[in-house]
Design a protein around this motif. Sequence first.
Motif, short mmCIF file in Angstrom:
data_model
loop_
_atom_site.label_atom_id
_atom_site.label_comp_id
_atom_site.label_asym_id
_atom_site.label_seq_id
_atom_site.Cartn_x
_atom_site.Cartn_y
_atom_site.Cartn_z
N GLY A 207 72.55 37.98 26.26
CA GLY A 207 72.37 36.57 26.59
C GLY A 207 71.65 35.80 25.50
N LEU A 208 71.42 36.44 24.38
CA LEU A 208 70.76 35.83 23.23
C LEU A 208 71.80 35.50 22.16
CD1 LEU A 208 67.73 38.30 23.05
CD2 LEU A 208 67.60 35.88 23.68
N ILE B 61 53.38 42.74 13.76
CA ILE B 61 54.63 42.68 13.00
C ILE B 61 54.80 41.31 12.35
CG2 ILE B 61 57.16 42.69 13.20
CD1 ILE B 61 56.72 44.84 15.45
N ARG B 62 54.52 40.27 13.11
CA ARG B 62 54.68 38.92 12.58
C ARG B 62 53.63 38.60 11.50
NH1 ARG B 62 59.05 38.89 12.83
NH2 ARG B 62 60.47 38.06 14.40
N SER B 63 52.55 39.34 11.45
CA SER B 63 51.58 39.14 10.37
C SER B 63 52.10 39.66 9.04
CB SER B 63 50.25 39.82 10.71
OG SER B 63 50.35 41.24 10.59
N LYS B 64 53.12 40.51 9.10
CA LYS B 64 53.70 41.09 7.89
C LYS B 64 55.13 40.59 7.63
CE LYS B 64 50.18 43.86 7.17
NZ LYS B 64 49.27 43.69 5.99
N VAL B 65 55.84 40.28 8.69
CA VAL B 65 57.25 39.90 8.57
C VAL B 65 57.48 38.63 9.38
CG1 VAL B 65 59.63 40.60 8.98
CG2 VAL B 65 57.93 42.32 8.35
N PRO B 66 57.88 37.53 8.74
CA PRO B 66 58.10 36.29 9.49
C PRO B 66 59.41 36.32 10.28
CG PRO B 66 58.65 35.97 7.18
CD PRO B 66 58.07 37.35 7.29
N HIS B 67 59.54 35.40 11.20
CA HIS B 67 60.79 35.20 11.92
C HIS B 67 61.92 34.95 10.92
CE1 HIS B 67 63.60 33.59 14.92
NE2 HIS B 67 63.82 32.59 14.08
N MET B 68 63.10 35.48 11.21
CA MET B 68 64.24 35.28 10.31
C MET B 68 65.10 34.13 10.81
SD MET B 68 66.93 38.04 8.67
CE MET B 68 67.99 38.25 10.09
N LEU C 171 61.70 47.76 16.42
CA LEU C 171 60.53 46.88 16.47
C LEU C 171 60.83 45.54 15.82
CD1 LEU C 171 57.85 49.54 15.50
CD2 LEU C 171 57.94 48.35 17.70
N LEU C 172 61.51 45.57 14.70
CA LEU C 172 61.84 44.35 13.97
C LEU C 172 62.81 43.47 14.78
CD1 LEU C 172 61.50 42.92 11.20
CD2 LEU C 172 63.50 44.21 10.42
N VAL C 173 63.83 44.09 15.34
CA VAL C 173 64.81 43.36 16.13
C VAL C 173 64.18 42.83 17.43
CG1 VAL C 173 67.00 43.57 17.38
CG2 VAL C 173 66.74 44.62 15.14
N ALA C 174 63.33 43.65 18.05
CA ALA C 174 62.67 43.22 19.29
C ALA C 174 61.74 42.04 19.05
CB ALA C 174 61.91 44.39 19.91
N ALA D 266 70.84 35.73 15.41
CA ALA D 266 70.88 34.84 14.24
C ALA D 266 71.02 33.39 14.68
CB ALA D 266 72.04 35.21 13.33
N LYS D 267 70.29 32.52 14.02
CA LYS D 267 70.54 31.10 14.15
C LYS D 267 71.76 30.75 13.30
CE LYS D 267 65.74 29.80 15.07
NZ LYS D 267 64.57 29.02 14.61
N ASN D 268 72.63 29.91 13.84
CA ASN D 268 73.88 29.58 13.15
C ASN D 268 74.67 30.85 12.83
OD1 ASN D 268 73.20 26.78 13.07
ND2 ASN D 268 71.92 27.16 11.27
N SER D 269 74.88 31.66 13.87
CA SER D 269 75.62 32.90 13.66
C SER D 269 77.03 32.59 13.18
CB SER D 269 75.68 33.72 14.96
OG SER D 269 76.20 32.94 16.02
N GLY D 270 77.49 33.40 12.29
CA GLY D 270 78.74 33.13 11.56
C GLY D 270 78.37 32.81 10.14
N LEU D 271 77.60 31.72 9.99
CA LEU D 271 77.01 31.45 8.68
C LEU D 271 76.00 32.53 8.34
CD1 LEU D 271 76.53 29.63 6.20
CD2 LEU D 271 74.84 28.37 7.60
#
Length: 509
Positions: free
Chosen positions: A368-369, A470-477, A444-447, A374-379
């Motif tokens: 349901g996500l 996780i977000r302190s090391k890896v930002p939202h994509m 963990l990254l995907v979650a 991805a934002k703008n999935s396809g691109l």
Amino acid sequence: MSRPRLLIDGDTLKLEEILQVSRHEVTVELAPEAAKRVQASRALVDRVAAGDTPSYGINTGFGTLAEVRIDRKDLRDLQRNLILSHACGVGNPLPLPEARVLLLLRANVLAKGFSGIRMETLGLAIDMLNKDVVPVVPERGSVGASGDLAPLAHLALVLIGEGEAFFEGVRMPSKQALEKAGLKPVVLEAKEGLTLINGTQAMCAVGTLTQLRAELLADVADIAGAMTVEGLLGSHKPFLPEIHAVRPHAGQKAVAEHLRRILKGSELVETHVNCSKVQDPYSLRCIPQVHGSAREGLAFARRILEVEVNSGTDNPLVFPDTGNIISGGNFHGQPISLAMDVVAMALTQLSSISERRVEQMVNPSLSGLPAFLAKNSGLNSGFMIAQVTAAALVAESRILSHPASVDSIPSSAGREDHVSMGMTAALKGRQVSEFARSCLAIELLVAAQALDFRQPVNPGKGVLAAYELIRSKVPHMDRDRELHHDISAVTALVESGAIREAVKLATIS
């Protein structure tokens, strides 16, 4: 600043202490009571070597040459030749942490006092540990029959000033390494060569560090699973204690309790109390059952390793109290081989169910996500290939889970007609643990990305702690980027124990 001391006596070494030695964090010393046993054992060997009665490994040849009597004047050459002839390993050297553990475990076995080693030789091994002289030991070449003959022979080379060693992390000839550390090689006396190479210490060195990583990954798997449950708005009901009370496997109950702690305080669960979904997929609903059985396997392996690292695995064994020197089979690696096969299988099932949870999150028809989160999935392709990478790792892990412990190729002209392949099992287990670590890092990254879409509603306290770290090391994509950097960053958080510790601190009642 001096390092903490670790006394070894051959009987009380703990797996967690082994980890400290692998990191060069402690100073190793021989316990006084162990020194007395070592001296008594050596005195018996000296008496036998001075006599005319044949005694295996002291004044005879080895293996199928055991009936060949060796003259007293040749006993030194016998021991040296044994080391040189058996040092035929191939492949990459053991990583420094594993090679340090190999040296520690051999010293610990000698400290039991059933080996007949001289104090001078044992003392050099301990000094090498403390001064960071680490043998270069090729990781391939052992069938786990008379123990790990080839790897231990490469260790023994350094004691006699042959072969290569790392000194403070730099590879060089062993004579040079010893000299830089202010140490001198020894000349092996009767039985000492055989004493140094009979045993299961190579498979145990690889196996112990793999076991400790596996136990860490079992906790991280629960954390990753809980994050996915929250990211997919899964039900918490399958983790209720009454379910697990009627099927009371210890591992299953422990995982369910762990999940309840991690998920406690969830606001997300309140957002879908009256949803139409009746049941979650097995990869969510059956986390306690699957993760729990993996924990049971790891508990078995730990029990085996705790016994083995404090066991006498020489041949022959020297019993100074009775005056007997007895040949047996304690060097056979079957217990470790089976245990490490179990570790590999346990970790593979943790990876397998983790990959299925990743699929649940990236597949829009299941989550349901947005497609592939991805934002703008396809691109943008988002986490499409992260799932593919996890699938590749799981596939290879399944191949590596074929048991080594049921295989055997006879050696030594049929004298060693059943072998354990214990080192093979340990090396497979190590590789599977590395794959599992990467699989869980991907989940963990995907979650974390899935949880971004659930903001501003908070997940459970434990999940939130992992997410924030996780977000302190890896930002939202928000647009495609090189995901391997992100996976590496989360893998480092897993390997260091930082994620487990952050969740533990957040969930202390």
